[in-house]
Design an enzyme around this catalytic site. Structure first.
Site: not given
Ligand code: PAF
Length: 281
Positions: A34, A36-37, A61, A147, A149, A153, A187
Site C-alpha cells: 500500500h 505506506g510501503h 512470525q 515503518g 507503524k 518491530q 490488514r
Molecule cells: O513488517 C513486516 O512486514 C514484516 O514483519 C517484515 C519486516 C517484512 C518481516 O517479515
C-alpha cells in the site's frame, strides 16, 4: 525491474553490486503493498543506488491461530506497484527457499520483544528477527527501511542489529495514515466498511493522547484511562493493550511521560481483525 526467487541468485547479485560500489537499500515487506510501503521505497530511493524490495509472507512470525494462510498475496499487483515506484529488484522467494526442510536456527531478541506484541503473540518477534537476519545475509543491504507503524518491530530490529553487529543502517519511516487517520496496513483489507469506521477510534484515541500531552498532561494513568475510555465506547473494538512505553526499550513508563521519548501503543481487535497503531507522545 527484475524478480529474483532464489537465495543464491540474490546473494550473487548483491556481491556483484557491492563490487561495483553500489549502495543497496532493502525494503522488507510481506507484500499486499500500500502507500505506506511505497513511502518506504521513496525514502530508500533518495539514498540508494539500487533498491531491493523483498516480498515474503514469513510463516515463522504467525502464531498457530493467526492469519498466515489467509494473508493477502496479490503478487502481480505488488510487482506492478514496485515497477511503478522505481524498484530495481524484487526478491520474492518461496517459503521452502527461506526455510528448507530441516531448518532449525532462529534469532531471538530477549528483552524488547517481550512486552506488548510479544506478550500477546509470543513467537512473533522470533520469526521477525529470524527472517530479517536472513534477509540481511541474503540481500546484503547497506541500509534497510522500516515503518514506525510497527514501533516495537523497529526497536527489536535495531537491538538485533546492534547486538549481532550487522553492518546495516536502519532507517525509520513515519507512519502513513489515510485521510481519516487510520494507519495504513495490509490488514486494513480485511475490514468491512462498518468495521473500518469502528477502527478509526484507535487513531482517535492516540490523537487525543497527543493533544492531552500538548495541553500539558504528563500522567500515564490519565492518558491511558482516556484512550481506554474512548475505545470502550465502541462495542466491536476490544482492547488488547493500551500502553505507554519508552520508545526505544518498550519498557512501561511509570508515573509521568517524557515528551518525545514515550510512546503510546495500542493493539485492538475490531471484531476478528487485529490492528496496531502508536504515536510518540
Ligand atoms: O513488517 C513486516 O512486514 C514484516 O514483519 C517484515 C519486516 C517484512 C518481516 O517479515
Amino acid at each position: 525491474m527484475q524478480t529474483i526467487t532464489s537465495v543464491s541468485e540474490m546473494q550473487a547479485l548483491s556481491e556483484r553490486l557491492r563490487m561495483q560500489g553500489q549502495r543497496i537499500g532493502l525494503v522488507p515487506t510481506m507484500g499486499a503493498l500500500h502507500e505506506g510501503h511505497l513511502s518506504l521505497v521513496k525514502i530508500a530511493s533518495d539514498i540508494a543506488d539500487v533498491i531491493v524490495v523483498s516480498i515474503f509472507v514469513n510463516p515463522t512470525q504467525f502464531g498457530p491461530s493467526e492469519d498466515f494462510t489467509k494473508y493477502p498475496r496479490p503478487l502481480e499487483a505488488d510487482l506492478a506497484a514496485c515497477e511503478a515506484a522505481g524498484v530495481d529488484y524484487v526478491f520474492a522467494p518461496e517459503p521452502g527457499e527461506i526455510y528448507p526442510k530441516g531448518y532449525s536456527t532462529f534469532v531471538v531478541e530477549e528483552y524488547i520483544a517481550k512486552p506488548l506484541e510479544g506478550a500477546s503473540r509470543p513467537s512473533h518477534f522470533r520469526g521477525v528477527t529470524t527472517v530479517v537476519a536472513k534477509l540481511f545475509n541474503i540481500v546484503r543491504p547497506h541500509f534497510s527501511v522500516f515503518g514506525q507503524k510497527d514501533a516495537q518491530q523497529v526497536a527489536v530490529i535495531h537491538k538485533m542489529v546492534a547486538d549481532l553487529n550487522f553492518a546495516v543502517e536502519i532507517i525509520i519511516a513515519p507512519t502513513l495514515r489515510e485521510a481519516d487517520g487510520l494507519a495504513m496496513s495490509s490488514r486494513n483489507r480485511y475490514l468491512t466498511n462498518t468495521q473500518r469506521v469502528e477502527a478509526l477510534v484507535i487513531s482517535r484515541a492516540l490523537r487525543k493522547a497527543t493533544e492531552m500531552v500538548a495541553g500539558g498532561e504528563r500522567r500515564v494513568d490519565r492518558l491511558i484511562a482516556e484512550a481506554t475510555h474512548l475505545i470502550g465506547q465502541h462495542r466491536r473494538v476490544r482492547v488488547i493493550y493500551v500502553s505507554i512505553v519508552d520508545r526505544l526499550t518498550m519498557e512501561a513508563v511509570k508515573g509521568e511521560i517524557t515528551p518525545g521519548k514515550s510512546l503510546m501503543a495500542i493493539a485492538a481487535w475490531v471484531d476478528e481483525v487485529r490492528l496496531i497503531d502508536n504515536e510518540i507522545l
